[in-house]
Design an enzyme around this catalytic site. Structure first.
Site, PDB file in Angstrom:
ATOM      1  N   ARG A  79       0.843  -1.222   0.000  1.00 16.28           N
ATOM      2  CA  ARG A  79       0.000   0.000   0.000  1.00 16.28           C
ATOM      3  C   ARG A  79       0.862   1.250   0.000  1.00 16.28           C
ATOM      4  O   ARG A  79       1.946   1.280   0.604  1.00 16.28           O
ATOM      5  CB  ARG A  79      -0.882   0.012   1.254  1.00 16.28           C
ATOM      6  CG  ARG A  79      -1.970  -1.049   1.204  1.00 16.28           C
ATOM      7  CD  ARG A  79      -2.989  -0.890   2.270  1.00 16.28           C
ATOM      8  NE  ARG A  79      -2.377  -0.892   3.598  1.00 16.28           N
ATOM      9  CZ  ARG A  79      -3.020  -0.441   4.669  1.00 16.28           C
ATOM     10  NH1 ARG A  79      -4.237   0.059   4.544  1.00 16.28           N
ATOM     11  NH2 ARG A  79      -2.448  -0.462   5.848  1.00 16.28           N
TER      12      ARG A  79
ATOM     13  N   SER B 227       8.448  -4.928   5.994  1.00 19.32           N
ATOM     14  CA  SER B 227       8.164  -6.008   6.965  1.00 19.32           C
ATOM     15  C   SER B 227       9.088  -7.195   6.817  1.00 19.32           C
ATOM     16  O   SER B 227       8.635  -8.339   6.570  1.00 19.32           O
ATOM     17  CB  SER B 227       6.705  -6.420   6.812  1.00 19.32           C
ATOM     18  OG  SER B 227       5.906  -5.270   6.818  1.00 19.32           O
TER      19      SER B 227
ATOM     20  N   ASP C 260       6.595  -3.757  10.233  1.00 17.99           N
ATOM     21  CA  ASP C 260       5.130  -3.650  10.341  1.00 17.99           C
ATOM     22  C   ASP C 260       4.656  -3.827  11.780  1.00 17.99           C
ATOM     23  O   ASP C 260       3.661  -3.228  12.201  1.00 17.99           O
ATOM     24  CB  ASP C 260       4.411  -4.609   9.391  1.00 17.99           C
ATOM     25  CG  ASP C 260       4.871  -6.050   9.549  1.00 17.99           C
ATOM     26  OD1 ASP C 260       4.283  -6.924   8.881  1.00 17.99           O
ATOM     27  OD2 ASP C 260       5.821  -6.301  10.316  1.00 17.99           O
TER      28      ASP C 260
HETATM   29  C1  0WK Z   1      -1.466  -5.015   7.715  1.00 19.51           C
HETATM   30  C2  0WK Z   1      -0.312  -4.027   7.957  1.00 19.51           C
HETATM   31  C3  0WK Z   1       0.923  -4.473   7.221  1.00 19.51           C
HETATM   32  C4  0WK Z   1       1.266  -5.881   7.644  1.00 19.51           C
HETATM   33  C5  0WK Z   1       0.092  -6.778   7.383  1.00 19.51           C
HETATM   34  C6  0WK Z   1       0.391  -8.141   7.880  1.00 19.51           C
HETATM   35  O1  0WK Z   1      -0.681  -2.749   7.483  1.00 19.51           O
HETATM   36  O2  0WK Z   1       1.983  -3.632   7.502  1.00 19.51           O
HETATM   37  O3  0WK Z   1       2.403  -6.317   6.961  1.00 19.51           O
HETATM   38  O4  0WK Z   1      -1.047  -6.302   8.085  1.00 19.51           O
HETATM   39  O5  0WK Z   1      -0.677  -8.976   7.612  1.00 19.51           O
HETATM   40  P1  0WK Z   1      -0.821  -9.839   6.285  1.00 19.51           P
HETATM   41  O6  0WK Z   1      -1.265  -8.931   5.230  1.00 19.51           O
HETATM   42  O7  0WK Z   1       0.519 -10.438   6.049  1.00 19.51           O
HETATM   43  O8  0WK Z   1      -1.811 -10.846   6.638  1.00 19.51           O
HETATM   44  C1  BGC Z   2       9.170 -10.812   8.834  1.00 18.73           C
HETATM   45  C2  BGC Z   2       8.887  -9.723   9.841  1.00 18.73           C
HETATM   46  C3  BGC Z   2       7.446  -9.272   9.716  1.00 18.73           C
HETATM   47  C4  BGC Z   2       6.513 -10.448   9.782  1.00 18.73           C
HETATM   48  C5  BGC Z   2       5.082 -10.046   9.636  1.00 18.73           C
HETATM   49  C6  BGC Z   2       8.149 -11.894   8.936  1.00 18.73           C
HETATM   50  O1  BGC Z   2       8.341 -12.822   7.920  1.00 18.73           O
HETATM   51  O2  BGC Z   2      10.448 -11.353   9.061  1.00 18.73           O
HETATM   52  O3  BGC Z   2       9.726  -8.660   9.654  1.00 18.73           O
HETATM   53  O4  BGC Z   2       7.188  -8.400  10.761  1.00 18.73           O
HETATM   54  O5  BGC Z   2       6.827 -11.368   8.780  1.00 18.73           O
HETATM   55  O6  BGC Z   2       4.818  -9.459   8.461  1.00 18.73           O
END
Ligand code: 0WK
Ligand code: BGC
Length: 855
Positions: A477, A541, A595
């Site tokens: 994003r 992240s 993140d």
């Molecule tokens: C939303 C946050 C973003 C993070 C994500 C993790 O804005 O920074 O990396 O959540 O969740 P995912 O999309 O990996 O399930």
């Molecule tokens: C990364 C982290 C991150 C997490 C959640 C992991 O794979 O090493 O830096 O915070 O994923 O997104």
């Protein structure tokens, strides 16, 4: 109309609050599955309650054709046994069985036994049945309200089981497979269970009084159980003959038949039996049979009399067939609605003397059902070998299910984490946190405990316009964040989601950062702020070693990323270079944050007690505010700094190998970074689906699933995405919907398959949540000890699709933290705006501190 009335009665019988007073008892039978052709073995079956007592020796052959061999013997049920006392009845059964086993030379064998006991029984499990009431000709003392299986057991000293077919013989009844979520009286929502409707009692609450005739009432008054089994007394063969007699008696008394001459026989109860009615309704010889029968009854009928009597028989038996059809239509409609089908094809297994011997009953029943439920294509299958064989099949299915359960539990046992293990894991995580903080152990530490140079949470003085990038989760994003401070304190956000194609995630670093800058350019264009040199916060992240707030060297890629020439590089420099390469706009990159840190800041803006950030999404990670004095690799002992733990790597030194299963090792070996991120691969969204797929393959190989057939789909890596776990594990999701999800994956499943798949999903996600809970308990406990307090109150800011969208993950995680950190009151705050807002807040703080530093 009768169908609608019976549907209402079924609903009453299934619902917890109305079932105690319901006439139609809808008794759970604990038969949870139909035979799938793999049943095999020798079984004994007792069949009591029909017109005869049968004993069967059933040999089921595992030839996939559900073929079986049956050897049977029938024994009379003498009146003194049917109306004696319980001990006599069960001893009689034991004697018959002993005789049977003698005859068949089975005395040396210990065979499982299925017991068909055709009377209403309340069951709490398959091998138990408490008799509610006797029906038909039985009136044995001392048996009602007792468990007939233990009575038989006492008599037999052997092991038994129970089953209920659809008999339309002496008595009448029906059963069908109901969805567990509709059966309030039995725990659990998964799968189906056979419900013995005991529809014989339909109308005992007056629901059919407007349809009952004077003859029905007279018959009932003269029966062994007046007021009971009123539906049975209108349709089953035990009573149809008597109904005909009562009608003929009245017609004769009114001079309509036999010149008004009533014979003793016509006055004698039970003188006209079902066999007479069937004989009189025979196509060809019906009339001559009628003459013969009436003559035997000393009625000397005229030709007209015979025709009239035949007509009475036809009216009585047609009504029986229609009433039976009406109730059956209610069941068929319910089955079709349960399956959410517009049209349904199904088979009704049917048995009983009336259906098998009456010349016209079956045809009338089929036609009436066809008229009442046109949306159902019904095949009537006459039972071969009676319900005795059915009882053997139920025993065989029960054994197959029990064996299946045992093997499933063995497979899933490896995923269970008993409390002792969880405490251990909490302490192991704690030890790894300490290793990461200590200067002498930091370098080898697997949990890297990376300093973020974020020294405080927002204090509300932040203000201005900021750009933020959010890379590393499901979505990439770009955000514009406007922060107002003071009385109009608020944060406004505009954002756009962009895709990161796989070839970019796994291409070159230059391509990746050029793609990021391309998206940035599109966003600035779209927002009309291309010329503005705004400060930018970069949520990246992945594990980065930081020397300052705006420097971050990538330690190693995780999740699905593998872009080259990035590891060991400063990602802020790479972004700046990409912006320079594009030479279209210039930005002030002020901060790079993880993140978890962005999430903590976003929630900290609302709740100053939020000093921990948790991500349970594609990846998993946690950060928290640590006391500077404990962070040995950063100068200074004053205040706090946020530590990005990068706990995803917990166990990369082998310290949790003892809980890793063969499925975890399979997933790791098939991943982009084998041996790395072991904890993450047991807990995060990128991998849970793959663990499930590995388990399903293993269970299928064991023949426990999908009939042992490993389909192309199941072999496809990554096909079982974690989002499917969330869908499948949703509470009260009906099995047809689980099967629908599996069908989308190209997996053709049975009801049982979908129950097993749901259990596997639950085992995998529960383990993930409990593992995350154990890790987080270590962090909050550390915070409590840091503050040297007896009880700690703290807030965790949480984000990630697994945490947000999985139906049980967050609850189980929170419960585990409560269990493993009893001196901490931990509140969880869902980050509504993601970490982009947090990145902007950090940029604002850094900007403010920078400006103060300038002054
Ligand atoms: C939303 C946050 C973003 C993070 C994500 C993790 O804005 O920074 O990396 O959540 O969740 P995912 O999309 O990996 O399930
Ligand atoms: C990364 C982290 C991150 C997490 C959640 C992991 O794979 O090493 O830096 O915070 O994923 O997104």
């Amino acid at each position: 109309d009768v169908t609608a009335r019976f549907q209402a009665e079924m609903g009453k019988g299934l619902a917890r609050d109305t079932s105690p007073t319901a006439a139609v008892k809808m008794l759970p039978s604990f038969v949870r599955s139909l035979p799938d052709g793999s049943e095999k073995g020798d079984f004994l079956a007792l069949d009591l309650g029909g017109s005869q007592f049968h004993i069967h020796w059933v040999k089921e052959f595992d030839d996939g054709k559900q073929s079986s061999q049956l050897e049977s013997k029938s024994y009379p049920t003498p009146k003194e046994v049917m109306q004696g006392n319980g001990a006599e009845l069960f001893d009689y059964i034991a004697d018959c069985l002993s005789d049977f086993m003698e005859t068949k030379n089975l005395k040396h064998k210990k065979l499982p036994l299925g017991f068909t006991f055709s009377f209403p029984c309340k069951q709490t499990k398959l091998e138990e049945g408490v008799l509610l009431a006797w029906t038909k000709h039985f009136r044995v003392r001392g048996v009602q309200d007792t468990d007939v299986v233990s009575s038989l057991h006492r008599a037999l000293q052997k092991h038994q089981a129970m089953a209920y077919p659809i008999p339309t013989g002496t008595g009448t009844n029906a059963c069908y497979m109901e969805e567990m979520r509709h059966i309030d009286l039995v725990e659990g929502d998964e799968g189906r269970m056979c419900i013995n409707t005991e529809w014989g009692a339909f109308g005992d609450d007056g629901a059919l009084d407007d349809l009952r005739t004077e003859f029905d009432r007279e018959l009932d008054l003269g029966s062994l159980n007046p007021g009971k089994q009123l539906f049975e007394k209108m349709i089953s063969s035990l009573y149809l003959g008597e109904l005909v007699r009562l009608i003929l008696l009245k017609m004769t008394k009114e001079g309509l038949l036999f010149n008004g001459k009533v014979s003793t026989a016509l006055l004698t109860k039970g003188k006209i039996e079902m066999k007479h009615v069937s004989a009189m309704e025979k196509y060809k010889e019906g009339l001559s049979n009628t003459k013969e029968i009436l003559t035997e009854l000393k009625l000397f009928p005229s030709e007209e009399d015979c025709v009239a009597v035949q007509h009475v028989c036809a009216v009585v038996s047609s009504r029986s067939a229609k009433l039976c059809a009406a109730a059956l239509a209610a069941i068929l409609t319910r089955l079709r609605e349960n399956k959410q089908l517009l049209r349904m094809r199904t088979t009704v297994g049917i048995d009983g003397g009336l259906y098998k011997t009456h010349p016209k009953f079956a045809g009338r029943l089929h036609r009436a059902v066809g008229r009442l439920v046109p949306a159902c294509e019904v095949r009537f299958l006459r039972s071969r070998g009676g319900s005795g064989r059915g009882a053997a099949v139920v025993a065989a299915v029960a054994r197959r299910l029990a064996a299946q359960r045992r093997r499933l539990h063995t497979a899933l046992a490896a995923l269970l984490l008993p409390p002792a293990i969880l405490w251990e894991l909490r302490d192991k995580m704690r030890a790894e946190l300490e290793h990461g903080l200590k200067r002498e152990t930091q370098a080898q530490a697997t949990v890297k405990m990376l300093p973020t140079f974020v020294r405080g949470t927002p204090d509300g003085t932040e203000k201005g316009k900021f750009l933020a990038l959010d890379l590393g989760g499901t979505n990439f994003r770009v955000l514009l964040v406007k922060i107002k401070s003071g009385r109009r304190r608020s944060v406004q956000m505009y954002n756009k989601i962009f895709a990161i194609p796989l070839e970019i995630m796994q291409g070159t670093g230059e391509e990746l950062f050029d793609h990021i800058v391309q998206c940035l350019a599109d966003f600035l264009e779209y927002m009309g702020i291309k010329g503005a040199r705004l400060p930018l916060g970069f949520t990246f992240s992945f594990p980065c070693r930081q020397a300052s707030i705006d420097k971050g060297t990538l330690v190693g890629w995780t999740k699905g990323f593998k872009a080259t020439d990035c590891e060991g590089e400063d990602v802020v420099d790479m972004l700046r270079e990409a912006i320079r390469r594009r030479n279209e706009f210039d930005l002030d990159i002020v901060a790079v944050v993880n993140d978890t840190v962005g999430t903590m800041m976003t929630c900290g803006y609302e709740d100053p007690n939020c000093e921990i950030g948790l991500i349970a999404g594609t990846g998993t990670n946690v950060c928290y505010m640590e006391d500077m004095k404990n962070i040995e690799i950063v100068e200074g002992n004053e205040g706090k700094m946020c530590i990005n733990t990068e706990w995803g790597a917990f166990g990369d030194n082998g310290c949790i190998d003892y809980i890793r299963t063969k499925y975890d090792r399979e997933v790791d070996e098939g991943s982009l970074n084998p041996g790395k991120q072991r904890y993450e691969k047991m807990t995060s969204g990128m991998y849970l689906g793959e663990i499930v797929r590995q388990i399903l393959i293993d269970l299928t190989k064991q023949g426990l699933l999908f009939r042992g057939h490993i389909s192309e789909s199941l072999r496809k890596k990554g096909i079982f995405e974690t989002k499917f776990l969330s869908q499948i594990e949703r509470d009260r999701l009906a099995l047809p919907q689980v099967r629908h999800v599996l069908r989308q994956l190209g997996l053709d499943s049975t009801c049982e398959d979908s129950i097993i798949v749901k259990e596997v999903c639950a085992a995998v996600s529960t383990r993930a949540a409990r593992l995350c809970g154990a890790g987080l308990a270590a962090v909050v406990e550390k915070k409590r000890e840091n503050q040297g307090v007896e009880r700690l109150q703290i807030t965790v800011g949480a984000d990630g699709t697994l945490y947000k969208l999985h139906p049980h993950f967050s609850r189980i995680l929170q419960e585990t933290v409560k269990e493993l950190a009893p001196q901490c009151d931990v509140s969880f705050m869902l980050s509504e705006d993601g970490s982009g807002k947090g990145a902007a807040l950090i940029t604002a703080v850094a900007k403010r501190l920078h400006n103060v530093g300038q002054k």
